[in-house]
Design an enzyme around this catalytic site. Structure first.
Site, mmCIF file in Angstrom:
data_model
loop_
_atom_site.group_PDB
_atom_site.id
_atom_site.type_symbol
_atom_site.label_atom_id
_atom_site.label_comp_id
_atom_site.label_asym_id
_atom_site.label_seq_id
_atom_site.Cartn_x
_atom_site.Cartn_y
_atom_site.Cartn_z
ATOM 1 N N HIS A 1 5.058 -45.778 32.370
ATOM 2 C CA HIS A 1 5.164 -45.957 30.920
ATOM 3 C C HIS A 1 6.589 -45.731 30.435
ATOM 4 C CE1 HIS A 1 0.748 -45.809 30.922
ATOM 5 N NE2 HIS A 1 0.822 -46.406 29.739
ATOM 6 N N LYS B 1 6.535 -41.913 25.843
ATOM 7 C CA LYS B 1 5.114 -41.522 25.910
ATOM 8 C C LYS B 1 4.987 -40.009 25.995
ATOM 9 C CE LYS B 1 0.739 -42.530 28.199
ATOM 10 N NZ LYS B 1 0.011 -42.599 26.922
HETATM 11 N N1 LIG Z 1 -5.234 -47.782 23.319
HETATM 12 C C1 LIG Z 1 -4.179 -48.490 23.691
HETATM 13 O O1 LIG Z 1 -4.284 -49.624 24.153
HETATM 14 C C2 LIG Z 1 -2.814 -47.891 23.519
HETATM 15 C C3 LIG Z 1 -1.664 -48.639 23.782
HETATM 16 C C4 LIG Z 1 -0.420 -48.045 23.557
HETATM 17 C C5 LIG Z 1 -0.346 -46.749 23.083
HETATM 18 N N2 LIG Z 1 -1.490 -46.042 22.870
HETATM 19 C C6 LIG Z 1 -1.494 -44.672 22.299
HETATM 20 O O2 LIG Z 1 -1.327 -44.802 20.904
HETATM 21 C C7 LIG Z 1 -0.664 -43.631 20.398
HETATM 22 C C8 LIG Z 1 0.568 -44.040 19.613
HETATM 23 O O3 LIG Z 1 1.483 -44.704 20.484
HETATM 24 P P1 LIG Z 1 2.878 -45.275 19.938
HETATM 25 O O4 LIG Z 1 3.588 -45.818 21.123
HETATM 26 O O5 LIG Z 1 2.639 -46.139 18.761
HETATM 27 O O6 LIG Z 1 3.569 -43.909 19.493
HETATM 28 P P2 LIG Z 1 4.642 -43.654 18.342
HETATM 29 O O7 LIG Z 1 5.528 -44.835 18.186
HETATM 30 O O8 LIG Z 1 5.229 -42.324 18.640
HETATM 31 O O9 LIG Z 1 3.759 -43.567 17.006
HETATM 32 C C9 LIG Z 1 2.846 -42.553 16.760
HETATM 33 C C10 LIG Z 1 2.763 -42.321 15.246
HETATM 34 O O10 LIG Z 1 1.705 -41.409 15.008
HETATM 35 C C11 LIG Z 1 2.052 -40.612 13.921
HETATM 36 N N3 LIG Z 1 2.024 -39.228 14.391
HETATM 37 C C12 LIG Z 1 2.511 -38.717 15.515
HETATM 38 N N4 LIG Z 1 2.321 -37.388 15.584
HETATM 39 C C13 LIG Z 1 1.723 -37.077 14.476
HETATM 40 C C14 LIG Z 1 1.278 -35.855 13.953
HETATM 41 N N5 LIG Z 1 1.435 -34.701 14.613
HETATM 42 N N6 LIG Z 1 0.696 -35.906 12.772
HETATM 43 C C15 LIG Z 1 0.501 -37.074 12.142
HETATM 44 N N7 LIG Z 1 0.892 -38.261 12.611
HETATM 45 C C16 LIG Z 1 1.504 -38.242 13.747
HETATM 46 C C17 LIG Z 1 3.468 -40.959 13.483
HETATM 47 O O11 LIG Z 1 3.377 -41.880 12.416
HETATM 48 P P3 LIG Z 1 3.614 -41.424 10.884
HETATM 49 O O12 LIG Z 1 4.782 -40.477 10.881
HETATM 50 O O13 LIG Z 1 3.909 -42.736 10.238
HETATM 51 O O14 LIG Z 1 2.367 -40.793 10.399
HETATM 52 C C18 LIG Z 1 4.030 -41.691 14.668
HETATM 53 O O15 LIG Z 1 4.978 -42.657 14.307
HETATM 54 C C19 LIG Z 1 -0.376 -42.760 21.629
HETATM 55 O O16 LIG Z 1 -1.438 -41.842 21.804
HETATM 56 C C20 LIG Z 1 -0.378 -43.762 22.772
HETATM 57 O O17 LIG Z 1 -0.670 -43.181 24.013
HETATM 58 C C21 LIG Z 1 -2.707 -46.591 23.072
#
Ligand SMILES: NC(=O)c1ccc[n+]([C@@H]2O[C@H](COP(=O)([O-])OP(=O)(O)OC[C@H]3O[C@@H](n4cnc5c(N)ncnc54)[C@H](OP(=O)(O)O)[C@@H]3O)[C@@H](O)[C@H]2O)c1
Length: 268
Positions: free
Chosen positions: A153, A157
């Site tokens: 990844h 991550k």
């Molecule tokens: N299911 C799937 O197919 C798939 C695919 C890729 C990733 N994922 C998962 O999806 C999640 C997000 O991935 P990403 O790559 O988009 O990460 P990212 O770019 O870091 O975005 C996560 C967002 O969640 C919010 N956040 C993070 N920590 C927080 C907290 N403590 N309290 C409130 N909001 C919080 C923040 O948005 P705000 O500040 O705007 O609230 C942050 O920008 C991860 O768990 C990742 O493993 C899943």
């Protein structure tokens, strides 16, 4: 038919932004609002100049205001459960892509869905190929005693191993009904060299800039190996699965974990 109204949480995140773009491209969906922890703005502009939507740091207020059908959550395991509780309390069905929810969190979401008679989906991986990889690994698991999973990844991550790697290992062990054989090193010169141990399956996590989400499942037998590999080379790979889940969750009255049952139902 009215478009499906969706509120997206964690709107500043990579997956949430991709989700808003995907919802904007398809007229069957209405990206009706977005929530971001710290925003002070009242409106967020959609990709490609598609207009402004309500924006807030308060999920409850947003759900009361726009009354969506579905909430899509890609945030962090620490907040996804709270967001799901708020969604159920407002009669909104959650589609959760956030990874690394633990068993207790999943159990609470399951019981809230039952209590409210509302559908919910938790999918650790929305990519079609990743779901197929897991199904193939489950089939192969019955024929081999040795297996290792290597997931790769991007360096941003937060959790390891990935939710997909853990789900794959779990499916492989369930299919066999017993653990895999794990050859241990007599001497481990560097601690952790043999990776994490999930029922005899070595789980390896690679983190590098330039990667998106990739996984190899390698089986070993006498004189042969079998490698099943999947690569998400762009976050857009997750979007057909996200939109499928948003459609499907409206017809559910309970929690479904994993996209596979929804995909297989669609295929039959
Ligand atoms: N299911 C799937 O197919 C798939 C695919 C890729 C990733 N994922 C998962 O999806 C999640 C997000 O991935 P990403 O790559 O988009 O990460 P990212 O770019 O870091 O975005 C996560 C967002 O969640 C919010 N956040 C993070 N920590 C927080 C907290 N403590 N309290 C409130 N909001 C919080 C923040 O948005 P705000 O500040 O705007 O609230 C942050 O920008 C991860 O768990 C990742 O493993 C899943």
């Amino acid at each position: 038919v009215a478009p499906i109204k969706v509120v997206v949480t964690g709107a500043s995140g990579k997956m949430s932004r991709e989700t808003l773009a995907a919802l904007t491209r398809d007229p069957a969906f209405d990206p009706a609002g977005a929530v971001s922890r710290a925003t002070r703005e009242e409106y967020l502009s959609l990709p490609n100049g598609a207009g402004l939507i309500p924006y807030s740091s308060d999920l409850g207020a947003m759900l009361t205001r726009v009354r969506p059908d579905v909430m899509v959550d890609f945030t962090n395991a620490g907040v996804a459960l709270d967001y799901a509780r708020t969604a159920f309390a407002h009669g909104v069905r959650p589609v959760i892509g956030t990874s690394a929810l633990d068993d207790r969190q999943v159990a609470e979401i399951r019981s809230l869905a039952e209590q409210h008679r509302l559908g919910a989906i938790i999918a650790p991986n929305f990519a079609l190929g990743a779901v197929l990889m897991q199904l193939m690994a489950r089939t192969a698991a019955r024929y081999y005693d040795h297996a290792e999973v290597i997931e790769f990844h991007h360096d941003g991550k937060k959790d390891s191993p990935s939710g997909t790697a853990v789900a794959t290992a779990r499916l492989m062990r369930e299919a066999r009904g017993r653990d895999f054989t794990r050859p241990e090193s007599e001497r481990e010169a560097v601690a952790g060299a043999r990776a994490a141990n999930h029922g005899g399956i070595g789980l390896h996590s690679v983190r590098l800039p330039g990667l998106v989400a990739h996984q190899e499942v390698i089986f070993g037998g006498p004189g042969e190996t079998l490698t099943i590999r999947h690569d998400s080379i762009d976050r857009v790979s997750f979007m057909p699965g996200v939109l499928l889940a948003v459609r499907a969750v409206r017809n559910l009255d309970h929690l479904v974990v994993g996209l596979e049952s929804i995909l297989l139902e669609g295929a039959s």
